[in-house]
Scaffold this motif. Sequence first.
Motif, PDB file in Angstrom:
ATOM      1  N   ILE A  41       5.135  17.383  21.446  1.00 28.67           N
ATOM      2  CA  ILE A  41       4.820  16.258  22.349  1.00 28.67           C
ATOM      3  C   ILE A  41       3.512  15.690  21.660  1.00 28.67           C
ATOM      4  N   PRO A  42       3.597  14.930  20.499  1.00 29.86           N
ATOM      5  CA  PRO A  42       2.109  14.487  20.027  1.00 29.86           C
ATOM      6  C   PRO A  42       1.450  13.401  20.577  1.00 29.86           C
ATOM      7  N   TYR A  43       0.008  13.377  20.751  1.00 33.23           N
ATOM      8  CA  TYR A  43      -0.473  11.903  21.389  1.00 33.23           C
ATOM      9  C   TYR A  43      -0.121  10.963  20.340  1.00 33.23           C
ATOM     10  N   PRO A  44       0.231   9.803  21.009  1.00 33.89           N
ATOM     11  CA  PRO A  44      -0.056   9.193  22.312  1.00 33.89           C
ATOM     12  C   PRO A  44       0.631   9.488  23.198  1.00 33.89           C
ATOM     13  N   PHE A  45       1.638  10.344  23.120  1.00 37.02           N
ATOM     14  CA  PHE A  45       2.655  10.860  24.287  1.00 37.02           C
ATOM     15  C   PHE A  45       1.934  12.008  24.973  1.00 37.02           C
ATOM     16  N   GLY A  46       2.307  12.125  26.267  1.00 35.14           N
ATOM     17  CA  GLY A  46       1.556  13.320  26.990  1.00 35.14           C
ATOM     18  C   GLY A  46       2.501  13.609  28.463  1.00 35.14           C
ATOM     19  N   TYR A  52      -1.906  10.778  27.849  1.00 36.79           N
ATOM     20  CA  TYR A  52      -0.931   9.857  27.036  1.00 36.79           C
ATOM     21  C   TYR A  52      -1.727   8.500  27.261  1.00 36.79           C
ATOM     22  N   ILE A  53      -1.455   7.873  26.092  1.00 34.51           N
ATOM     23  CA  ILE A  53      -2.254   6.517  25.791  1.00 34.51           C
ATOM     24  C   ILE A  53      -2.064   5.502  26.964  1.00 34.51           C
ATOM     25  N   SER A  54      -0.717   5.449  27.657  1.00 35.87           N
ATOM     26  CA  SER A  54      -0.446   4.286  28.585  1.00 35.87           C
ATOM     27  C   SER A  54       0.870   4.949  29.357  1.00 35.87           C
ATOM     28  N   SER A  55       1.314   4.564  30.452  1.00 34.76           N
ATOM     29  CA  SER A  55       2.110   5.075  31.283  1.00 34.76           C
ATOM     30  C   SER A  55       3.498   4.965  30.441  1.00 34.76           C
ATOM     31  N   ASP A  56       3.758   4.012  29.477  1.00 32.96           N
ATOM     32  CA  ASP A  56       5.194   3.941  28.848  1.00 32.96           C
ATOM     33  C   ASP A  56       5.275   5.245  27.914  1.00 32.96           C
ATOM     34  N   PHE A  57       4.286   5.897  27.666  1.00 33.98           N
ATOM     35  CA  PHE A  57       4.350   7.048  26.935  1.00 33.98           C
ATOM     36  C   PHE A  57       4.220   8.427  27.538  1.00 33.98           C
ATOM     37  N   SER A  58       4.650   8.077  28.535  1.00 34.91           N
ATOM     38  CA  SER A  58       4.733   9.475  29.728  1.00 34.91           C
ATOM     39  C   SER A  58       6.030  10.255  29.425  1.00 34.91           C
ATOM     40  N   ILE A  59       5.640  11.618  29.284  1.00 36.16           N
ATOM     41  CA  ILE A  59       7.018  12.439  29.186  1.00 36.16           C
ATOM     42  C   ILE A  59       6.952  13.528  30.492  1.00 36.16           C
ATOM     43  N   ASN A  60       8.459  13.785  30.974  1.00 37.49           N
ATOM     44  CA  ASN A  60       8.365  14.546  31.922  1.00 37.49           C
ATOM     45  C   ASN A  60       8.860  15.777  31.373  1.00 37.49           C
ATOM     46  N   CYS A  61       8.431  16.905  31.647  1.00 36.71           N
ATOM     47  CA  CYS A  61       8.834  17.932  30.984  1.00 36.71           C
ATOM     48  C   CYS A  61       9.436  18.775  32.368  1.00 36.71           C
ATOM     49  N   ASN A  62      10.816  18.884  32.374  1.00 39.49           N
ATOM     50  CA  ASN A  62      11.697  19.530  33.355  1.00 39.49           C
ATOM     51  C   ASN A  62      11.754  20.817  33.207  1.00 39.49           C
ATOM     52  N   THR A  63      11.069  21.780  33.856  1.00 42.30           N
ATOM     53  CA  THR A  63      11.231  23.224  33.840  1.00 42.30           C
ATOM     54  C   THR A  63      12.389  23.797  34.568  1.00 42.30           C
ATOM     55  N   LEU A  72      11.930  10.784  28.975  1.00 41.57           N
ATOM     56  CA  LEU A  72      10.725   9.826  28.845  1.00 41.57           C
ATOM     57  C   LEU A  72      10.511   9.295  30.188  1.00 41.57           C
ATOM     58  N   ARG A  73       9.294   9.450  30.698  1.00 36.28           N
ATOM     59  CA  ARG A  73       8.640   8.763  32.136  1.00 36.28           C
ATOM     60  C   ARG A  73       9.738   9.583  33.235  1.00 36.28           C
ATOM     61  N   THR A  74      10.362   8.945  34.206  1.00 36.19           N
ATOM     62  CA  THR A  74      11.088   9.500  34.997  1.00 36.19           C
ATOM     63  C   THR A  74      12.451   9.204  35.024  1.00 36.19           C
ATOM     64  N   SER A  75      12.985   8.736  33.874  1.00 40.33           N
ATOM     65  CA  SER A  75      14.525   8.362  33.493  1.00 40.33           C
ATOM     66  C   SER A  75      15.066   9.533  33.180  1.00 40.33           C
ATOM     67  N   ASP A 245      12.330   2.743  18.462  1.00 41.31           N
ATOM     68  CA  ASP A 245      11.072   2.224  17.960  1.00 41.31           C
ATOM     69  C   ASP A 245       9.960   2.218  18.821  1.00 41.31           C
ATOM     70  N   TRP A 246       8.914   2.769  18.392  1.00 42.10           N
ATOM     71  CA  TRP A 246       7.565   2.663  19.588  1.00 42.10           C
ATOM     72  C   TRP A 246       6.402   2.201  18.653  1.00 42.10           C
ATOM     73  N   THR A 247       5.589   1.404  19.622  1.00 45.73           N
ATOM     74  CA  THR A 247       4.394   0.783  18.822  1.00 45.73           C
ATOM     75  C   THR A 247       3.018   0.965  19.914  1.00 45.73           C
ATOM     76  N   ILE A 248       2.184   0.621  19.105  1.00 46.56           N
ATOM     77  CA  ILE A 248       0.823   0.648  20.421  1.00 46.56           C
ATOM     78  C   ILE A 248       0.515  -0.781  20.756  1.00 46.56           C
ATOM     79  N   GLY A 249       0.440  -1.098  21.924  1.00 42.73           N
ATOM     80  CA  GLY A 249       0.113  -2.450  22.451  1.00 42.73           C
ATOM     81  C   GLY A 249       0.782  -3.525  21.960  1.00 42.73           C
ATOM     82  N   ASN A 250       0.573  -4.740  22.131  1.00 45.53           N
ATOM     83  CA  ASN A 250       1.226  -5.807  21.783  1.00 45.53           C
ATOM     84  C   ASN A 250       0.346  -6.455  20.696  1.00 45.53           C
TER      85      ASN A 250
END
Length: 769
Positions: A41-46, A52-63, A72-75, A245-250
């Motif tokens: 899980i590299p930054y900007p993900f976390g 993470y850089i924003s909530s769009d890059f949130s990773i849920n690690c289900n143990t 990806l997030r809570t999906s 495909d992901w990018t930073i900001g708009n």
Amino acid sequence: MGFGCTFKELAVLVVMVTLITTSVAAQAKPGCQSDCGNISIPYPFGTRSGCYISSDFSINCNTSFNPPKAFLRTSDIEVLDISLDGSLRFIYNFFMGHDCYNSSGRSLQSDDGFIFRKFTLSHTRNKFTAIGCDTIAYINGFSGPDSSNGFFKAKNFSTGCLTFCGDVDDVINGSCSGIGCCQTAIPKGLNGFFFNFSSPQNHSYVLRFNPCSYGFLVEDGAYNFHRSHLWDTNFGKNNYPVILDWTIGNQTCEQAKMDLKNYACKQNSDCTDPENGPGYLCKCNPGFQGNPYLSYGCRDIDECETQKPCYEFGTCHNTPGSYNCSCPEGFVGDGWKNGTGCRRIFKLQDRESFPILVVTLGIGLSIGLLFLIAGLWWFYKRLQRRKYIKLKQKLFERNGGLLFQKKMYSNEGGLDKAKLFSSKKLEIATDQFNENRILGCGGQGMVYKGMLSDGRIVAVKKSKTINEGYLEQFINEIFILSQIDHRNIVKLLGCCLETEVPLLVYEFIPNGTLSHLIHDQNEEYPRSWDIRLRIAAEVASAISYLHSSASIPIYHRDIKSSNILLDEKFRAKVSDFGTSRSISIDQTHLTTQVLGTFGYLDPEYFYSSQFTEKSDVYSFGVVIVELLTGKKAVSTFGSQEKRGLVSYFMSSMEENHLLDIVDAEIGKDDQKDEVVAVAEIAKRCLNLDGRYRPTMKEVAMELERLRTRQGDCIPINQLKQAEVVVRKSTESWDFTSFSTEHYPNYSITSTSKSDVHPLMLESNSLQDL
């Protein structure tokens, strides 16, 4: 403090050392979780706030999984891989639409899809795929958020493909070209999509009912179509990877650089505008590697260690993002391997070392010259060998080698039993094809006697020509003989295709041909009735095997005494399969050009061009008459009205003069009954109407019973019936029209007027064999 740096600089140095010791693969933000199970899980993900850089890059690690899984997030989007080049691979349980039918029509339809508020689906690395036999599938997508309501614009994109089956046997595994499966590219910049299906004929026209159609997105190359998917009702439960495909900001790069507070690209990096925008990506500058989104994440590459670019005597100096080379003292040059290198400076004042240098230089030049000559000689020999190898490969292809390999790899015709011999081995075995090694010469080639390195004696058949007609017979002979395993049929050991003319290697049969045994005046040859009867039974057994017991029925098409070899114990071996053909089990005959030898040729085949198993029976009947009479199949007997052995024999039988034409060596009183019985068998075989000829299996059984003296070979009533049929047939045909004294032992050809039953292997071209 005397260290030459401030406390702030020292702290920065400590941070850099810490980053260097961190795993390059993780590249997470310091103090944050760097992986989840097998996923980095590299930054900007976390995985948590601040990582993470924003909530769009949130990773849920289900143990709860073992090993843990990243989402990806809570999906329910399961992350398979995250790359800093701006891509994310994932799978999703509800990413497939379907449209199902039963006998009454549509029974179930699903237009499943998904919406991504931030990321877009890669239009270069994903494919929209549809499978079905009567299907038109669409993917309808949305693009870009609307700033006024935070949702998606009304503008949408649609694309799709259609797939039909026709005959389901046309469906090809692994192919998505529109028969059972189709694929198409998706529009650029999709944030959301759903599927739509239609079926022009409600799946009703398909020969084998296909219940469902499916549509789904999949990473290009990750899905392999199989025809079983068309009828797999559980196929919709499968999951396949998709690329986001992901990018930073708009913002664009130019806009982002003006907002330094929120600019994501850190030291030694720069931003790029990706094709899939909006937003931007960061990458490390040339000479650096790492995570460009972290402070000091892009670290200098030590090119001196990884590339070793400097000359042997040069010194490499690594610099931030680059490197350079230099020469040590006493040398001049730039120090680069691909530059001038480093040359020692020679000082003329060092007179004592000058003679030594001259001698050393002379010795070095001499050794270099020797190496140059040796290298040129080696290069010349290598070129000659390469030229020789190319020539052999060219000859190999010209002589049907590619077809031979294709049959060998597909295991057709038992070609795995045949061995490829090198031309060098066969030249040694035959003493360079010495004329003293010639065993015989036929219509298709010369036969040489040879001895292999393991001591085996073999017969090497060398074709006379390499034109396409003879090459077809050559490849056909390999195909036929590779299928046959019978003690009375000559055994094929292998072949050689890298010579000017192709070669076949057989087991060596030492005692010549049956024709030599019958017709040559050699007192050493055993010509007793028992020998002749046994040979006739063995030949009949071999032909019966070809017709009835081989995996694919085989017609020899050139049965004659010169094609029957005799081994050391004078046992028969049927040979020369150059004109033979295999047929499918349900065929009764094959239609082809008329091929054969005068005197042995079936009259029905001559007129109709339709060769049947009874045509081989006719030719075998001629061989039996040769054994009985000791006379050749084509010669002059008595008056000119009775030319040809068959007509001579049949006339003698009709006039009850059989014993007058029987060979004197077998005309003894105690053999009379057996001779008459065998003559009756020949008479039945030579019936002009093939329907009344016996099969080779029947002939073989009758001859074997005669040999073993077990019962009557042919019942009396059957002999009388056969006699009536033969007499009736002789009244409607002129026997003399099927033999000639002008063309003995030559093959004839006549183009057939129609192909009634095309043969599996019958063709006029090598490619169709």
